[in-house]
Write an enzyme that holds these catalytic residues in place. Structure first.
Site, mmCIF file in Angstrom:
data_model
loop_
_atom_site.group_PDB
_atom_site.id
_atom_site.type_symbol
_atom_site.label_atom_id
_atom_site.label_comp_id
_atom_site.label_asym_id
_atom_site.label_seq_id
_atom_site.Cartn_x
_atom_site.Cartn_y
_atom_site.Cartn_z
ATOM 1 N N CYS A 1 -3.562 11.173 1.691
ATOM 2 C CA CYS A 1 -2.840 9.903 1.498
ATOM 3 C C CYS A 1 -1.476 10.115 0.860
ATOM 4 C CB CYS A 1 -3.664 8.976 0.601
ATOM 5 S SG CYS A 1 -5.328 8.762 1.213
ATOM 6 N N LYS B 1 0.826 -1.213 0.000
ATOM 7 C CA LYS B 1 0.000 0.000 0.000
ATOM 8 C C LYS B 1 0.865 1.270 0.000
ATOM 9 C CE LYS B 1 -3.127 3.053 0.589
ATOM 10 N NZ LYS B 1 -4.195 3.386 -0.321
HETATM 11 N N1 SAJ Z 1 -2.107 15.017 -8.869
HETATM 12 C C1 SAJ Z 1 -1.252 15.729 -9.697
HETATM 13 N N2 SAJ Z 1 -0.925 15.192 -10.917
HETATM 14 C C2 SAJ Z 1 -1.420 13.984 -11.321
HETATM 15 C C3 SAJ Z 1 -2.272 13.267 -10.469
HETATM 16 C C4 SAJ Z 1 -2.600 13.797 -9.243
HETATM 17 O O1 SAJ Z 1 -0.792 16.818 -9.354
HETATM 18 O O2 SAJ Z 1 -1.095 13.591 -12.443
HETATM 19 C C5 SAJ Z 1 -2.455 15.562 -7.551
HETATM 20 C C6 SAJ Z 1 -3.964 15.735 -7.328
HETATM 21 O O3 SAJ Z 1 -4.415 16.937 -7.861
HETATM 22 C C7 SAJ Z 1 -4.051 15.665 -5.813
HETATM 23 C C8 SAJ Z 1 -2.975 14.640 -5.453
HETATM 24 O O4 SAJ Z 1 -2.090 14.602 -6.563
HETATM 25 O O5 SAJ Z 1 -3.738 16.898 -5.223
HETATM 26 C C9 SAJ Z 1 -3.499 13.262 -5.155
HETATM 27 O O6 SAJ Z 1 -4.549 12.917 -6.042
HETATM 28 P P1 SAJ Z 1 -4.705 11.468 -6.681
HETATM 29 O O7 SAJ Z 1 -5.923 11.479 -7.526
HETATM 30 O O8 SAJ Z 1 -3.445 11.060 -7.329
HETATM 31 O O9 SAJ Z 1 -4.860 10.513 -5.434
HETATM 32 P P2 SAJ Z 1 -5.828 10.461 -4.134
HETATM 33 O O10 SAJ Z 1 -5.050 10.985 -2.974
HETATM 34 O O11 SAJ Z 1 -7.152 11.055 -4.386
HETATM 35 O O12 SAJ Z 1 -5.974 8.855 -3.991
HETATM 36 C C10 SAJ Z 1 -4.792 8.086 -3.883
HETATM 37 C C11 SAJ Z 1 -4.901 6.885 -4.855
HETATM 38 N N3 SAJ Z 1 -3.611 6.199 -4.925
HETATM 39 C C12 SAJ Z 1 -3.054 5.888 -6.127
HETATM 40 O O13 SAJ Z 1 -3.546 6.194 -7.182
HETATM 41 C C13 SAJ Z 1 -1.770 5.123 -6.081
HETATM 42 C C14 SAJ Z 1 -5.998 5.931 -4.358
HETATM 43 O O14 SAJ Z 1 -6.049 4.765 -5.175
HETATM 44 C C15 SAJ Z 1 -5.729 5.539 -2.901
HETATM 45 O O15 SAJ Z 1 -6.744 4.664 -2.401
HETATM 46 C C16 SAJ Z 1 -5.729 6.816 -2.080
HETATM 47 O O16 SAJ Z 1 -4.645 7.650 -2.532
HETATM 48 C C17 SAJ Z 1 -5.536 6.445 -0.628
HETATM 49 O O17 SAJ Z 1 -6.508 6.570 0.145
HETATM 50 O O18 SAJ Z 1 -4.458 5.975 -0.267
#
Ligand code: SAJ
Length: 415
Positions: A267, A213
């Protein structure tokens, strides 16, 4: 087949509530437990505290069928799922207070043949530590890992993996990793989740599941940091980073993520520290990525200041939540950008955020920041900064008047 006559889900947050609702909709009796009376009351009246597609309707049906009820305290059950927050403290060390409180709260209700599953994200070794903690409180029961395969209570870590905004869909279809302290713990946990998901269930041990994880979220953090670093290079060398990424991603083995104003949520900015703090000398890459992403709000503020016609120009900021189409402000880089920006400018900042009714406390005591509707925010400002990629803001692409300076930190108005 194990018979899970009642499941007790501890923590009715963005993971616990959908989990409780989905099991209840499969006909299992579920007691959802939360320390907040406000959340318990909302859930019992069929109202979800978080915005999440399909959750409201599924919650209503679970409450109406009486398969789900919320309560302030746990009760006896055949399985307990712990889905409580595991944040970092100010020094980026894990704060397991809620998990300890949750495990202490179920201890008096445990019986032989019970299953406990930790869904919360946890440092490596925590599942075993929770088993030891429970063994001290309940010396009358045998816990796994203490006496060869004689355990009466089974304990596993099965980390949630769902993406906010797609939680229902992903809960029911994503593969799950199941890490039991013993193979029996894993088998029982697999039987439990088979009731609510069609995804593959991969069994392993608890420590491996914990590291899987953490690795997933560290992987995403590092890849976003790479995209953010490229955006800094491109801006210095006067190249369009979005075009670079779009073209690089035409390569069959390249998939660069999107730069942005930073990484928020509860996360991805937190979990990499759980690895880094347990092996600080072995993790320069993970730590560097964290720092790159944490520094992005400051870099974005510098970019905005460089593009302002003057320091007394009014600025429209579109979005406050940590990412698009959610109502979650935790760790939001948009909030950090506005907090930093207000100290550098003398004009007003007009914020538009369709998912929030009031500014968070970190912004609300500054008179020059106000929350207004999107049209007013744009009309009053010389500069329009897109901070969160909500669909309604993406749709504005062709509607921002030419007279305004646009700063698109998410690359959604490109092309
Ligand atoms: N972000 C970027 N660029 C990207 C993707 C995301 O700047 O290309 C930013 C987003 O805007 C945000 C942050 O990153 O601020 C996180 O967003 P996210 O959509 O990547 O992830 P979370 O935090 O909403 O959810 C993540 C997910 N983990 C992965 O994709 C590996 C989800 O599957 C997990 O269950 C979750 O963390 C968790 O609870 O751990």
């Amino acid at each position: 087949m194990a018979n899970f006559s009642r499941i007790c889900v501890i923590g009715l947050g963005y993971i616990g509530l959908p989990t409780a609702v989905l099991f209840a909709n499969q006909g299992v009796e579920v007691v959802g437990v939360d320390v907040s009376q406000e959340i318990v009351t909302a859930v019992n009246s069929g109202k979800a505290p978080n915005v999440e597609p399909q959750l409201d309707i599924l919650l209503k049906s679970a409450i109406e069928s009486k398969k789900l009820r919320a309560s302030i305290r746990p009760e006896q059950a055949s399985a307990f799922i712990l889905a409580v927050p595991t944040p970092c403290d100010e020094k980026n060390f894990p704060d397991l207070t809620c998990l300890h409180e949750a495990s202490d709260s179920i201890a008096p209700f445990l019986n032989p043949s019970n299953l406990i599953v930790i869904e919360s994200t946890i440092p490596i070794g925590t599942t075993e530590a929770i088993a030891n903690r429970l063994a001290i409180t309940r010396p009358d029961l045998i816990f796994p890992g203490r006496s060869n395969n004689m355990a009466q209570v089974n304990i596993a870590h099965s980390p949630e993996r769902v993406l906010p905004g797609k939680i229902i869909q992903e809960f029911t279809s994503n593969d799950r990793v199941i890490g039991g302290i013993t193979p029996t713990c894993s088998n029982l946990t697999a039987k439990l989740y088979r009731l609510a998901t069609v995804g593959n269930l991969h069994q392993t041990n608890a420590r491996t599941a914990e590291m899987v994880k953490l690795s997933e979220n560290a992987y995403r953090d590092i890849n976003i940091a790479f995209a953010n670093e490229l955006s800094l290079v491109a801006s210095k060398l006067n190249v369009d980073v979005w075009e670079v990424i779009k073209l690089a991603n035409q390569h069959p083995r390249v998939n660069i993520l999107s730069p942005g104003p930073g990484v928020g949520g509860h996360c991805i900015p937190v979990d990499p520290w759980f690895i880094a703090n347990s092996a600080p000398n072995e993790t320069p890459l993970i730590q560097t990525a964290r720092n790159i992403n944490d520094n992005m709000p400051e870099k974005i503020v510098n970019r905005i200041i460089d593009m302002l016609p003057s320091l007394d120009s009014n600025i429209c900021c579109l979005g406050l939540t940590y990412k698009g189409n959610v109502n979650d402000l935790r760790g939001s880089p948009a909030v950090k950008v506005i907090q930093l920006l207000i100290n550098h400018v003398i004009g007003n900042i007009y914020v538009s955020e369709p998912y929030i009714n009031a500014l968070p406390p970190t912004l609300s005591n500054e008179k020059r920041i106000s929350l207004v509707n999107t049209k007013a925010a744009i009309d009053h400002s010389a500069v329009v900064v897109l901070l969160t990629d909500h669909q309604e803001f993406i749709d504005l692409r062709h509607q921002i008047p030419e007279t305004k300076i646009r700063i698109d930190t998410r690359g959604v108005w490109a092309g």
